[in-house]
Design a protein around this motif. Sequence first.
Motif, PDB file in Angstrom:
ATOM      1  N   MET A   1       0.826  -1.206   0.000  1.00 16.92           N
ATOM      2  CA  MET A   1       0.000   0.000   0.000  1.00 16.92           C
ATOM      3  C   MET A   1       0.863   1.260   0.000  1.00 16.92           C
ATOM      4  SD  MET A   1      -2.893  -1.348   2.698  1.00 16.92           S
ATOM      5  CE  MET A   1      -3.180   0.312   3.231  1.00 16.92           C
ATOM      6  N   THR A   2       2.145   1.120  -0.251  1.00 15.81           N
ATOM      7  CA  THR A   2       3.071   2.247  -0.148  1.00 15.81           C
ATOM      8  C   THR A   2       3.283   2.906  -1.513  1.00 15.81           C
ATOM      9  OG1 THR A   2       4.910   0.716  -0.389  1.00 15.81           O
ATOM     10  CG2 THR A   2       4.270   1.292   1.860  1.00 15.81           C
ATOM     11  N   ASN A   3       2.200   3.156  -2.212  1.00 18.17           N
ATOM     12  CA  ASN A   3       2.299   3.707  -3.559  1.00 18.17           C
ATOM     13  C   ASN A   3       1.624   5.072  -3.670  1.00 18.17           C
ATOM     14  OD1 ASN A   3      -0.580   3.286  -4.341  1.00 18.17           O
ATOM     15  ND2 ASN A   3      -0.022   1.162  -3.927  1.00 18.17           N
ATOM     16  N   ASN A   4       1.692   5.651  -4.850  1.00 17.58           N
ATOM     17  CA  ASN A   4       1.193   7.006  -5.063  1.00 17.58           C
ATOM     18  C   ASN A   4      -0.331   7.116  -5.066  1.00 17.58           C
ATOM     19  OD1 ASN A   4       1.399   5.567  -7.583  1.00 17.58           O
ATOM     20  ND2 ASN A   4       0.929   7.483  -8.626  1.00 17.58           N
ATOM     21  N   HIS A   5      -1.051   6.014  -4.893  1.00 14.45           N
ATOM     22  CA  HIS A   5      -2.515   6.100  -4.820  1.00 14.45           C
ATOM     23  C   HIS A   5      -3.061   5.779  -3.430  1.00 14.45           C
ATOM     24  CE1 HIS A   5      -3.277   7.162  -8.923  1.00 14.45           C
ATOM     25  NE2 HIS A   5      -2.338   6.295  -9.279  1.00 14.45           N
ATOM     26  N   SER A   6      -2.199   5.503  -2.480  1.00 18.31           N
ATOM     27  CA  SER A   6      -2.657   5.130  -1.143  1.00 18.31           C
ATOM     28  C   SER A   6      -3.374   6.277  -0.417  1.00 18.31           C
ATOM     29  CB  SER A   6      -1.486   4.632  -0.288  1.00 18.31           C
ATOM     30  OG  SER A   6      -0.552   5.665  -0.081  1.00 18.31           O
ATOM     31  N   TYR A   7      -3.124   7.494  -0.842  1.00 17.33           N
ATOM     32  CA  TYR A   7      -3.746   8.662  -0.195  1.00 17.33           C
ATOM     33  C   TYR A   7      -4.709   9.377  -1.137  1.00 17.33           C
ATOM     34  CZ  TYR A   7      -2.495  10.050   4.572  1.00 17.33           C
ATOM     35  OH  TYR A   7      -2.449  10.198   5.938  1.00 17.33           O
ATOM     36  N   ASP A   8      -5.251   8.671  -2.126  1.00 16.33           N
ATOM     37  CA  ASP A   8      -6.160   9.291  -3.095  1.00 16.33           C
ATOM     38  C   ASP A   8      -7.406   9.889  -2.453  1.00 16.33           C
ATOM     39  OD1 ASP A   8      -4.453   8.701  -5.159  1.00 16.33           O
ATOM     40  OD2 ASP A   8      -5.831   7.352  -6.204  1.00 16.33           O
ATOM     41  N   TYR A   9      -7.805   9.345  -1.312  1.00 16.68           N
ATOM     42  CA  TYR A   9      -8.967   9.880  -0.593  1.00 16.68           C
ATOM     43  C   TYR A   9      -8.564  10.276   0.831  1.00 16.68           C
ATOM     44  CZ  TYR A   9     -11.791   8.847  -4.583  1.00 16.68           C
ATOM     45  OH  TYR A   9     -12.314   8.868  -5.854  1.00 16.68           O
ATOM     46  N   GLY A  10      -7.364  10.822   0.934  1.00 17.89           N
ATOM     47  CA  GLY A  10      -6.857  11.367   2.182  1.00 17.89           C
ATOM     48  C   GLY A  10      -6.587  10.332   3.249  1.00 17.89           C
ATOM     49  N   GLU A  11      -6.317  10.853   4.435  1.00 17.47           N
ATOM     50  CA  GLU A  11      -5.984   9.976   5.554  1.00 17.47           C
ATOM     51  C   GLU A  11      -7.148   9.054   5.911  1.00 17.47           C
ATOM     52  OE1 GLU A  11      -4.265  10.071  10.136  1.00 17.47           O
ATOM     53  OE2 GLU A  11      -4.969  11.942   9.232  1.00 17.47           O
TER      54      GLU A  11
ATOM     55  N   ASN B   1       7.617 -22.875   4.253  1.00 18.51           N
ATOM     56  CA  ASN B   1       8.448 -24.067   4.070  1.00 18.51           C
ATOM     57  C   ASN B   1       9.599 -24.116   5.073  1.00 18.51           C
ATOM     58  OD1 ASN B   1       6.852 -24.923   1.929  1.00 18.51           O
ATOM     59  ND2 ASN B   1       8.038 -23.752   0.458  1.00 18.51           N
ATOM     60  N   GLY B   2       9.318 -23.727   6.307  1.00 22.35           N
ATOM     61  CA  GLY B   2      10.318 -23.789   7.363  1.00 22.35           C
ATOM     62  C   GLY B   2      11.335 -22.670   7.348  1.00 22.35           C
ATOM     63  N   GLN B   3      11.230 -21.738   6.424  1.00 25.08           N
ATOM     64  CA  GLN B   3      12.190 -20.634   6.302  1.00 25.08           C
ATOM     65  C   GLN B   3      11.512 -19.322   6.718  1.00 25.08           C
ATOM     66  OE1 GLN B   3      15.482 -20.860   5.387  1.00 25.08           O
ATOM     67  NE2 GLN B   3      15.592 -18.717   5.894  1.00 25.08           N
ATOM     68  N   HIS B   4      12.233 -18.491   7.437  1.00 24.97           N
ATOM     69  CA  HIS B   4      11.716 -17.202   7.894  1.00 24.97           C
ATOM     70  C   HIS B   4      11.862 -16.156   6.788  1.00 24.97           C
ATOM     71  CE1 HIS B   4      11.438 -18.213  12.258  1.00 24.97           C
ATOM     72  NE2 HIS B   4      12.237 -19.190  11.840  1.00 24.97           N
ATOM     73  N   TYR B   5      10.827 -15.330   6.632  1.00 24.25           N
ATOM     74  CA  TYR B   5      10.831 -14.232   5.665  1.00 24.25           C
ATOM     75  C   TYR B   5      10.344 -12.969   6.342  1.00 24.25           C
ATOM     76  CZ  TYR B   5      11.378 -17.758   2.055  1.00 24.25           C
ATOM     77  OH  TYR B   5      11.846 -18.791   1.291  1.00 24.25           O
ATOM     78  N   SER B   6      10.946 -11.853   5.945  1.00 26.76           N
ATOM     79  CA  SER B   6      10.519 -10.539   6.422  1.00 26.76           C
ATOM     80  C   SER B   6      10.282  -9.656   5.204  1.00 26.76           C
ATOM     81  CB  SER B   6      11.585  -9.901   7.308  1.00 26.76           C
ATOM     82  OG  SER B   6      11.813 -10.690   8.448  1.00 26.76           O
ATOM     83  N   ILE B   7       9.192  -8.903   5.230  1.00 29.14           N
ATOM     84  CA  ILE B   7       8.841  -8.024   4.114  1.00 29.14           C
ATOM     85  C   ILE B   7       8.577  -6.629   4.665  1.00 29.14           C
ATOM     86  CG2 ILE B   7       7.239  -7.592   2.208  1.00 29.14           C
ATOM     87  CD1 ILE B   7       6.478 -10.596   2.378  1.00 29.14           C
ATOM     88  N   LEU B   8       9.125  -5.632   3.989  1.00 28.69           N
ATOM     89  CA  LEU B   8       8.847  -4.246   4.335  1.00 28.69           C
ATOM     90  C   LEU B   8       8.690  -3.455   3.044  1.00 28.69           C
ATOM     91  CD1 LEU B   8       8.514  -2.121   6.561  1.00 28.69           C
ATOM     92  CD2 LEU B   8      10.960  -1.648   6.344  1.00 28.69           C
ATOM     93  N   SER B   9       7.526  -2.897   2.836  1.00 26.66           N
ATOM     94  CA  SER B   9       7.269  -2.045   1.674  1.00 26.66           C
ATOM     95  C   SER B   9       7.559  -0.601   2.063  1.00 26.66           C
ATOM     96  CB  SER B   9       5.802  -2.158   1.249  1.00 26.66           C
ATOM     97  OG  SER B   9       5.478  -3.479   0.910  1.00 26.66           O
ATOM     98  N   VAL B  10       8.101   0.161   1.123  1.00 30.62           N
ATOM     99  CA  VAL B  10       8.371   1.583   1.384  1.00 30.62           C
ATOM    100  C   VAL B  10       7.924   2.421   0.204  1.00 30.62           C
ATOM    101  CG1 VAL B  10      10.309   1.130   2.924  1.00 30.62           C
ATOM    102  CG2 VAL B  10      10.738   1.460   0.507  1.00 30.62           C
ATOM    103  N   GLY B  11       7.536   3.660   0.496  1.00 29.43           N
ATOM    104  CA  GLY B  11       7.143   4.604  -0.544  1.00 29.43           C
ATOM    105  C   GLY B  11       8.366   5.267  -1.153  1.00 29.43           C
ATOM    106  N   ALA B  12       8.327   5.465  -2.463  1.00 29.13           N
ATOM    107  CA  ALA B  12       9.408   6.151  -3.174  1.00 29.13           C
ATOM    108  C   ALA B  12       8.904   6.489  -4.566  1.00 29.13           C
ATOM    109  CB  ALA B  12      10.648   5.274  -3.254  1.00 29.13           C
ATOM    110  N   TYR B  13       8.272   7.620  -4.706  1.00 33.22           N
ATOM    111  CA  TYR B  13       7.758   8.042  -6.011  1.00 33.22           C
ATOM    112  C   TYR B  13       7.852   9.563  -6.099  1.00 33.22           C
ATOM    113  CZ  TYR B  13       3.637   8.161  -2.934  1.00 33.22           C
ATOM    114  OH  TYR B  13       2.791   8.366  -1.879  1.00 33.22           O
TER     115      TYR B  13
END
Length: 178
Positions: free
Chosen positions: A93-103, A139-151
């Motif tokens: 959700m870290t894209n240029n349309h996430s705030y199209d209808y404000g906070e 599958n027994g493996q740890h994963y971490s995900i972090l999305s960031v805004g940059a546009y």
Amino acid sequence: IFSKPEKEEITFVSAVGDMMLGRGVQDSMFATKKAETVFTDTMPILKESDYTIGNLECVVTERNLKTPKTYNFKVSKESLKYLSEAGFDYLMMTNNHSYDYGEEGFKDTLKAVAEAGFATSGAGYTKEEAMKFYRTILNGQHYSILSVGAYPVENSGFNGEKQATATDTRAGVIWRSP
């Protein structure tokens, strides 16, 4: 602490770019009651992956007060069931349309995405919440995900870094930074 899995397994992660469900896209799915209407021959790939990530390039809200921007996209929360049907697990959700209808529209989207059972990160009701990685085990493996805004700043003047970044008192996204 991460441990080595008992046996080596391959984990298949599918990631797609912009999914803008407005402009008739959600209407097509509603008419046929099938995600396949939009995702066509990609459905087997999305569904068979161990984890599927997509960039939700719209807001999930019923609000009508638009942020002054060149384009504003919104969909109803019923459209999210088709993303689930298509196999998506995580929505960025870290894209240029996430705030199209404000906070308030952004907060509606956070709530709808969570209620529909999707994971996300880089977006939250506060900066502290937005900065948390999403963590999972596949599958027994740890994963971490972090999305960031940059546009870039839009021609309309909308500046996501200034207007959509989460603070201690404003819901929003985290911005690319050290």
